[in-house]
Write a protein that holds these residues in place. Structure first.
Motif, short mmCIF file in Angstrom:
data_model
loop_
_atom_site.label_atom_id
_atom_site.label_comp_id
_atom_site.label_asym_id
_atom_site.label_seq_id
_atom_site.Cartn_x
_atom_site.Cartn_y
_atom_site.Cartn_z
N MET A 7 33.79 52.35 30.14
CA MET A 7 32.97 51.19 29.84
C MET A 7 32.93 50.33 31.09
O MET A 7 33.93 49.89 31.58
CB MET A 7 33.60 50.43 28.68
N LYS A 8 31.78 50.13 31.62
CA LYS A 8 31.65 49.34 32.84
C LYS A 8 30.42 48.46 32.71
O LYS A 8 29.37 48.90 32.27
CB LYS A 8 31.50 50.27 34.03
N ASP A 9 30.56 47.20 33.06
CA ASP A 9 29.45 46.27 33.09
C ASP A 9 28.77 46.07 31.75
O ASP A 9 27.56 45.97 31.67
CB ASP A 9 28.42 46.68 34.14
N HIS A 10 29.53 46.03 30.69
CA HIS A 10 28.99 45.69 29.39
C HIS A 10 29.14 44.19 29.16
O HIS A 10 30.07 43.58 29.68
CB HIS A 10 29.72 46.46 28.29
N VAL A 11 28.26 43.61 28.37
CA VAL A 11 28.28 42.18 28.13
C VAL A 11 28.22 41.92 26.63
O VAL A 11 27.46 42.56 25.91
CB VAL A 11 27.07 41.48 28.80
N ILE A 12 29.04 40.97 26.19
CA ILE A 12 28.98 40.49 24.81
C ILE A 12 28.35 39.11 24.86
O ILE A 12 28.78 38.24 25.64
CB ILE A 12 30.38 40.39 24.19
N LEU A 13 27.33 38.89 24.06
CA LEU A 13 26.69 37.58 23.95
C LEU A 13 27.12 36.94 22.64
O LEU A 13 26.97 37.54 21.58
CB LEU A 13 25.17 37.70 24.01
N SER A 14 27.64 35.74 22.71
CA SER A 14 28.12 35.05 21.52
C SER A 14 26.95 34.54 20.69
O SER A 14 25.97 34.03 21.22
CB SER A 14 29.01 33.88 21.91
N ASP A 15 27.08 34.67 19.37
CA ASP A 15 26.08 34.08 18.48
C ASP A 15 26.61 32.79 17.85
O ASP A 15 25.98 32.22 16.98
CB ASP A 15 25.65 35.07 17.40
N ASP A 16 27.76 32.32 18.34
CA ASP A 16 28.36 31.07 17.85
C ASP A 16 27.59 29.89 18.44
O ASP A 16 27.48 29.76 19.66
CB ASP A 16 29.83 31.01 18.29
N PRO A 17 27.02 29.02 17.59
CA PRO A 17 26.26 27.88 18.10
C PRO A 17 27.12 26.91 18.91
O PRO A 17 26.60 26.13 19.70
CB PRO A 17 25.69 27.21 16.85
N ALA A 18 28.44 26.98 18.75
CA ALA A 18 29.33 26.09 19.50
C ALA A 18 29.68 26.65 20.89
O ALA A 18 30.30 25.97 21.69
CB ALA A 18 30.62 25.85 18.72
N GLY A 47 35.21 29.52 23.72
CA GLY A 47 33.82 29.07 23.70
C GLY A 47 32.90 29.73 24.70
O GLY A 47 31.82 29.20 24.99
N CYS A 48 33.29 30.88 25.25
CA CYS A 48 32.44 31.58 26.21
C CYS A 48 31.15 32.07 25.55
O CYS A 48 31.19 32.67 24.48
CB CYS A 48 33.18 32.77 26.82
N ALA A 49 30.03 31.81 26.20
CA ALA A 49 28.74 32.27 25.68
C ALA A 49 28.49 33.73 26.04
O ALA A 49 27.84 34.45 25.30
CB ALA A 49 27.62 31.41 26.22
N ARG A 50 29.01 34.16 27.20
CA ARG A 50 28.88 35.54 27.67
C ARG A 50 30.25 36.04 28.09
O ARG A 50 30.99 35.32 28.75
CB ARG A 50 27.95 35.63 28.87
N ILE A 51 30.54 37.27 27.74
CA ILE A 51 31.80 37.90 28.14
C ILE A 51 31.47 39.26 28.75
O ILE A 51 30.89 40.12 28.08
CB ILE A 51 32.76 38.06 26.95
N TYR A 52 31.84 39.43 29.99
CA TYR A 52 31.64 40.71 30.67
C TYR A 52 32.88 41.56 30.45
O TYR A 52 34.01 41.06 30.48
CB TYR A 52 31.41 40.49 32.16
#
Length: 60
Positions: free
Chosen positions: A1-12, A41-46
């Protein structure tokens, strides 16, 4: 797994907080790091898993 990103759907989640979850072997898990970054509270996590052992400096 390389260079994958998780985008948070948490409005906070804060758009200005970007996290990096990284382990050095495929046998290690990213789950605890991802949970901690989301709680922070990270909006994006690599995500990054190293591909294996590396040669010592000067021996490559």
């Amino acid at each position: 797994m390389k260079d994958h990103v998780i985008l948070s759907d948490d409005p906070a989640a804060r758009d200005d907080l970007i996290g990096l979850a990284r382990v050095s072997t495929d046998a290690q898990e990213l789950v605890r790091q991802i949970d901690a970054l989301m709680a922070a509270g990270c909006a994006r996590i690599y995500l990054d898993k190293a591909s294996g052992p590396r040669a010592p400096p000067g021996q490559a």
